[in-house]
Design a protein around this motif. Sequence first.
Motif, PDB file in Angstrom:
ATOM      1  N   LEU A   1       5.153 -22.764 -23.536  1.00 31.95           N
ATOM      2  CA  LEU A   1       6.203 -22.042 -22.817  1.00 31.95           C
ATOM      3  C   LEU A   1       7.599 -22.470 -23.251  1.00 31.95           C
ATOM      4  N   SER A   2       7.690 -23.658 -23.869  1.00 31.45           N
ATOM      5  CA  SER A   2       9.004 -24.162 -24.287  1.00 31.45           C
ATOM      6  C   SER A   2       9.646 -23.269 -25.340  1.00 31.45           C
ATOM      7  N   SER A   3       8.832 -22.538 -26.089  1.00 30.94           N
ATOM      8  CA  SER A   3       9.378 -21.654 -27.129  1.00 30.94           C
ATOM      9  C   SER A   3       9.932 -20.362 -26.554  1.00 30.94           C
ATOM     10  N   LEU A   4       9.572 -20.030 -25.284  1.00 27.69           N
ATOM     11  CA  LEU A   4      10.023 -18.774 -24.696  1.00 27.69           C
ATOM     12  C   LEU A   4      11.535 -18.752 -24.497  1.00 27.69           C
ATOM     13  N   GLN A   5      12.100 -19.879 -24.050  1.00 22.86           N
ATOM     14  CA  GLN A   5      13.540 -19.909 -23.807  1.00 22.86           C
ATOM     15  C   GLN A   5      14.298 -19.660 -25.117  1.00 22.86           C
ATOM     16  N   ARG A   6      13.770 -20.202 -26.221  1.00 22.59           N
ATOM     17  CA  ARG A   6      14.394 -19.965 -27.535  1.00 22.59           C
ATOM     18  C   ARG A   6      14.344 -18.486 -27.900  1.00 22.59           C
ATOM     19  N   LEU A   7      13.206 -17.860 -27.664  1.00 20.41           N
ATOM     20  CA  LEU A   7      13.070 -16.448 -27.984  1.00 20.41           C
ATOM     21  C   LEU A   7      13.997 -15.582 -27.138  1.00 20.41           C
ATOM     22  N   VAL A   8      14.157 -15.966 -25.844  1.00 22.76           N
ATOM     23  CA  VAL A   8      15.082 -15.226 -24.983  1.00 22.76           C
ATOM     24  C   VAL A   8      16.494 -15.322 -25.545  1.00 22.76           C
ATOM     25  N   MET A   9      16.879 -16.509 -25.994  1.00 24.51           N
ATOM     26  CA  MET A   9      18.206 -16.681 -26.578  1.00 24.51           C
ATOM     27  C   MET A   9      18.365 -15.834 -27.836  1.00 24.51           C
ATOM     28  N   MET A  10      17.304 -15.686 -28.608  1.00 25.24           N
ATOM     29  CA  MET A  10      17.362 -14.876 -29.829  1.00 25.24           C
ATOM     30  C   MET A  10      17.622 -13.407 -29.509  1.00 25.24           C
ATOM     31  N   THR A  11      17.087 -12.935 -28.362  1.00 25.01           N
ATOM     32  CA  THR A  11      17.290 -11.526 -28.020  1.00 25.01           C
ATOM     33  C   THR A  11      18.755 -11.208 -27.748  1.00 25.01           C
ATOM     34  N   ARG A  12      19.581 -12.231 -27.490  1.00 23.28           N
ATOM     35  CA  ARG A  12      21.001 -11.990 -27.270  1.00 23.28           C
ATOM     36  C   ARG A  12      21.693 -11.488 -28.541  1.00 23.28           C
ATOM     37  N   GLY A  13      21.019 -11.656 -29.683  1.00 24.85           N
ATOM     38  CA  GLY A  13      21.583 -11.151 -30.935  1.00 24.85           C
ATOM     39  C   GLY A  13      21.278  -9.688 -31.184  1.00 24.85           C
ATOM     40  N   ILE A  14      20.472  -9.070 -30.311  1.00 24.05           N
ATOM     41  CA  ILE A  14      20.144  -7.645 -30.467  1.00 24.05           C
ATOM     42  C   ILE A  14      21.262  -6.838 -29.830  1.00 24.05           C
ATOM     43  N   ALA A  15      21.955  -6.061 -30.628  1.00 17.08           N
ATOM     44  CA  ALA A  15      23.142  -5.359 -30.127  1.00 17.08           C
ATOM     45  C   ALA A  15      22.789  -4.198 -29.209  1.00 17.08           C
ATOM     46  N   ASP A  16      21.720  -3.490 -29.523  1.00 20.20           N
ATOM     47  CA  ASP A  16      21.373  -2.311 -28.722  1.00 20.20           C
ATOM     48  C   ASP A  16      20.742  -2.749 -27.399  1.00 20.20           C
ATOM     49  N   PRO A  17      21.310  -2.363 -26.250  1.00 19.69           N
ATOM     50  CA  PRO A  17      20.755  -2.807 -24.954  1.00 19.69           C
ATOM     51  C   PRO A  17      19.345  -2.293 -24.699  1.00 19.69           C
TER      52      PRO A  17
ATOM     53  N   GLY B   1      11.581 -19.474 -15.474  1.00 16.65           N
ATOM     54  CA  GLY B   1      12.885 -19.795 -16.064  1.00 16.65           C
ATOM     55  C   GLY B   1      13.309 -18.783 -17.098  1.00 16.65           C
ATOM     56  N   TYR B   2      12.418 -18.494 -18.068  1.00 16.27           N
ATOM     57  CA  TYR B   2      12.779 -17.542 -19.128  1.00 16.27           C
ATOM     58  C   TYR B   2      12.941 -16.129 -18.568  1.00 16.27           C
ATOM     59  N   LEU B   3      12.188 -15.822 -17.479  1.00 14.93           N
ATOM     60  CA  LEU B   3      12.302 -14.500 -16.872  1.00 14.93           C
ATOM     61  C   LEU B   3      13.657 -14.327 -16.186  1.00 14.93           C
ATOM     62  N   ILE B   4      14.101 -15.355 -15.491  1.00 14.07           N
ATOM     63  CA  ILE B   4      15.403 -15.288 -14.816  1.00 14.07           C
ATOM     64  C   ILE B   4      16.515 -15.175 -15.852  1.00 14.07           C
ATOM     65  N   THR B   5      16.391 -15.922 -16.941  1.00 16.68           N
ATOM     66  CA  THR B   5      17.392 -15.828 -18.018  1.00 16.68           C
ATOM     67  C   THR B   5      17.410 -14.409 -18.594  1.00 16.68           C
ATOM     68  N   GLY B   6      16.223 -13.871 -18.788  1.00 16.16           N
ATOM     69  CA  GLY B   6      16.135 -12.509 -19.322  1.00 16.16           C
ATOM     70  C   GLY B   6      16.767 -11.486 -18.406  1.00 16.16           C
ATOM     71  N   ILE B   7      16.502 -11.585 -17.091  1.00 20.54           N
ATOM     72  CA  ILE B   7      17.099 -10.659 -16.127  1.00 20.54           C
ATOM     73  C   ILE B   7      18.623 -10.788 -16.135  1.00 20.54           C
ATOM     74  N   ASN B   8      19.113 -12.010 -16.190  1.00 24.42           N
ATOM     75  CA  ASN B   8      20.565 -12.219 -16.212  1.00 24.42           C
ATOM     76  C   ASN B   8      21.200 -11.657 -17.474  1.00 24.42           C
ATOM     77  N   ASP B   9      20.499 -11.775 -18.599  1.00 24.21           N
ATOM     78  CA  ASP B   9      21.017 -11.197 -19.843  1.00 24.21           C
ATOM     79  C   ASP B   9      21.070  -9.676 -19.758  1.00 24.21           C
ATOM     80  N   LEU B  10      20.012  -9.079 -19.201  1.00 23.20           N
ATOM     81  CA  LEU B  10      20.011  -7.622 -19.039  1.00 23.20           C
ATOM     82  C   LEU B  10      21.100  -7.185 -18.074  1.00 23.20           C
ATOM     83  N   LYS B  11      21.374  -8.014 -17.072  1.00 23.24           N
ATOM     84  CA  LYS B  11      22.442  -7.690 -16.121  1.00 23.24           C
ATOM     85  C   LYS B  11      23.791  -7.626 -16.835  1.00 23.24           C
TER      86      LYS B  11
END
Length: 928
Positions: free
Chosen positions: A289-305, A328-338
């Motif tokens: 699961l430790s790799s999930l937070q890294r992957l969530v951070m990588m999605t911030r580089g995707i320009a198209d919402p 944890g990674y789910l909450i980060t993901g929701i906040n990024d989508l927000k």
Amino acid sequence: MEFEFRHRDYTAEEKAYSLPRLPAESHPLSKSSHQVDLGHKEKDETDILDPLREVNEKKEATLEVFQDEEINLTGAQGPSSEDPLELHSKEWTSFKKILMQRFPVSKRISLSSISNAIMKTVKVKDKSPVDTHLEELDDPQKFTEEGLKVISQKEYVARLHELKDEISHSWRNNDRVTSLKLSIKVARLLMDTSVVEFYPTLFVLAVDVMDMLGDLVWERIRQKAEYSEDGTFICSLPENFEASNICDRAKETCNNWFSKIGSIRELLPRIYLEVAILPCWCFLINNPLSSLQRLVMMTRGIADPLASAYCQLYMVHRAQKLRQHDVGYLITGINDLKILMMRILSMPETTRKISLADGRLLVSLMEPPIEYMMRCIFKDLNQVSDILMGLGLGKDRSHLFGDRPCISIILHHLLKELPTGVICSNAVDILHLIECNFDFSYDQFLNYKLLGHRLCESVSQVNEANALVDKVIQVISCYDSLYEYLEVLDAYVDIGLQNQMDIHLNSILNEIFERVCAKEIDESALSGLQSFLLKLLTHFDDLKDILSMNRFVDILDVMHGSSRNLINLSILRMATRNSCIQDPTIIHFLFEVSQALHDGTDFSNIRNDENQHSALLISRFVNMVDYGLDFERKLSFLVDCRGAFGGLSELKETLVHSSNILTIKALKDGSNHITFAKSCLTFSEVTIPAIPSGLKQLNLYIETAEVALLGGLISHADGLVESALCYLQDFDLVDGLRVPDSIEASLSLICKLCSLMILLPGNLEQGFLYGPKKIFSFLDSQSWMTSKLKIRVLSALISMSAALSQNVIPFQLIHGKVIGSKKLIFGDPTCLEEFLSFSGAIVQKIVDIVLQEPSQASRGNLALEGCNSIASSFKVCPEVLTICSKLVEIAELSLSSDNRYLVSTKNFLKTRQLCFREDGHRHKYMTG
């Protein structure tokens, strides 16, 4: 043939054949009468053998068995006992199906340069020159950039299936490099958001390929861990294995795959491919699961919402394979989508690159990932306060819902998943939070509505219910739209009605009426109004409480269609719970309600369950109306009902029954009502022919004739019996194809008609046997009449003739009102001779029918039935004995010797012969 009717002493026969009666010392269902010795059970006052309780116990046992069977079918512990991975697989399959149905696409899809790269094997169709020229004029730049290649949805899907098959084929041929390259090509498709409506469908098709590749890689590494290079079995990995259990060879292969995927240049395909093989981290580390937070951070580089949202959705799906839960990674993901959505929603209209309609569409396309992620956050419930704090809603653990803004669509799906207890404890705070969030991502009234529905899950736990209802009423009073007003109101009705919302009802109904008058009510608002009014009707027990409300009747008048019918049905159901309806105001209101229901229902299809229910309730209402001793008013009401409900044939039967009951009431009240009784009978006589069912007509003719005889109204009774006899002549034409139940009912009514003719004075002009002869001739004119039915009708005719020959008939008319046939023909040898002659013809007919019956078993039973009828009605003489002996002989040839009916008939005939011999000896002695 010379026959003579047997003399009957009905009083003596009643005493002889009546069972002895003894007074009961206690009630048969009382405790004392049910205390029995149960052997191994101790006697106890509560341990009694109650037949009613026994039935209930059997039912409960049956229910328990059913529940056990249901448990066996669904698993010992219900759905939760299913393997989590299997359960997730089913949920994901269902989610994908709903996702494709939710966003249907047009049959043709424009291809961008990205998507066109994979379509080389498909013949891409150019648009027609006319369409191309028009689009070029509209947007020359777009035309130049995109090239306007189009393809059908079917062809697009077919190509993706081809790619999936090519990947699988290459893998089986150990060409894994080609499989990876083709998978990258599929992942690149997810970078194309040029046709936004098609993106959810594209996502579903593409991630199926990603899932297949991920499962293939997982299986390859697992085999490397369980088998040596030469194919020798090493060990079987446990379900929850650790990285230390994996050999270096398998780890090397796993690292190689992550390295290959990490070298992909485009960010989005790289993330998708790594997420596809995400479960393979289990071979390398104990906490994948430790790799999930890294992957969530990588999605911030995707320009198209849109691409970013669906990439996170796929990440959540594959993370379920890890059998570990971390929000944890789910909450980060929701906040990024927000944050992405806030950019779309907060963009000023002057600088907005997309229109408001396109913005709404984009938000709706991003909703499924938010919904799925929010569901997973609360899948294995942790500390709700920590989740809300992570989402930025709570100030601290004691203030879960503050004033901080939240995107409406995120708030909506949060409210869907929050535990009921949390919502009920913080209802007012959540209400304030909704009020603070006003954006076009989600209609605000839908969040108010959702909160109301969630609170209704546990109304008793709602805190500050009165303040909540007051606030909601204040909010909706600002709505101009009747639809939005009703949608929110309907969600809080149950809470309000349990917390003195009654004080607000009049003002609410006034506001609804004002909005109804301002605009024409549409179907959506009509549905909300229907739900609101139905809840009101369910809450109150007395119709007077409903009618006392302002504008209730006015609002009901503007409703139409099926919604109006449902409200009318509910009103009638509510009004007909009690024994009678006497209030003139309520009667008038229910009459109008019934008329509206009648006019709004197509009763030509009365077999429809809903139509049957409507007809039943209207008939029940009419039957329950009671004007007391004001008989004239009740008859006038029945006349009005006949005119108002002309399309309801079943009601006409109720009207005749009600009229006949009214006649009896008037006759019991006193002799001064004889004129009114005639009016009621005339009403019934006119109404009966309008009833389509001939069987019901016959029954009502006989019933009404009995009522007429009760009042001594001979002419009415005679006319009604004549109508019944005329009906018999056209029996087939009226009723058509007959069924067994209606045949038996018809037979019963014919026998009843024979009994009724014993009481009538008879037709002096056409003879006393006018009616019986009509019934006799009727038998041969009906093709549906079986031999068994004919024998029974003939037996009834013989019994009728025998009864008229007695000194006293078995039942009496009201003394002094009617002179029956018995008094008119008593002592007249001509009439008696006519009856004997007619009976002789009937006896001969019985014998002929028995002899003509082709079925041997039926012939025997018919012979016995005829024999019993003849032996019971006539004195035993040589002629009667000859006929009876012949019929018994036929029965003996047709039935077994131990047939109980045959044995009892022979015994009865022997008794009659013994009586005949005793009478003969007595006569010889007296004359000698």
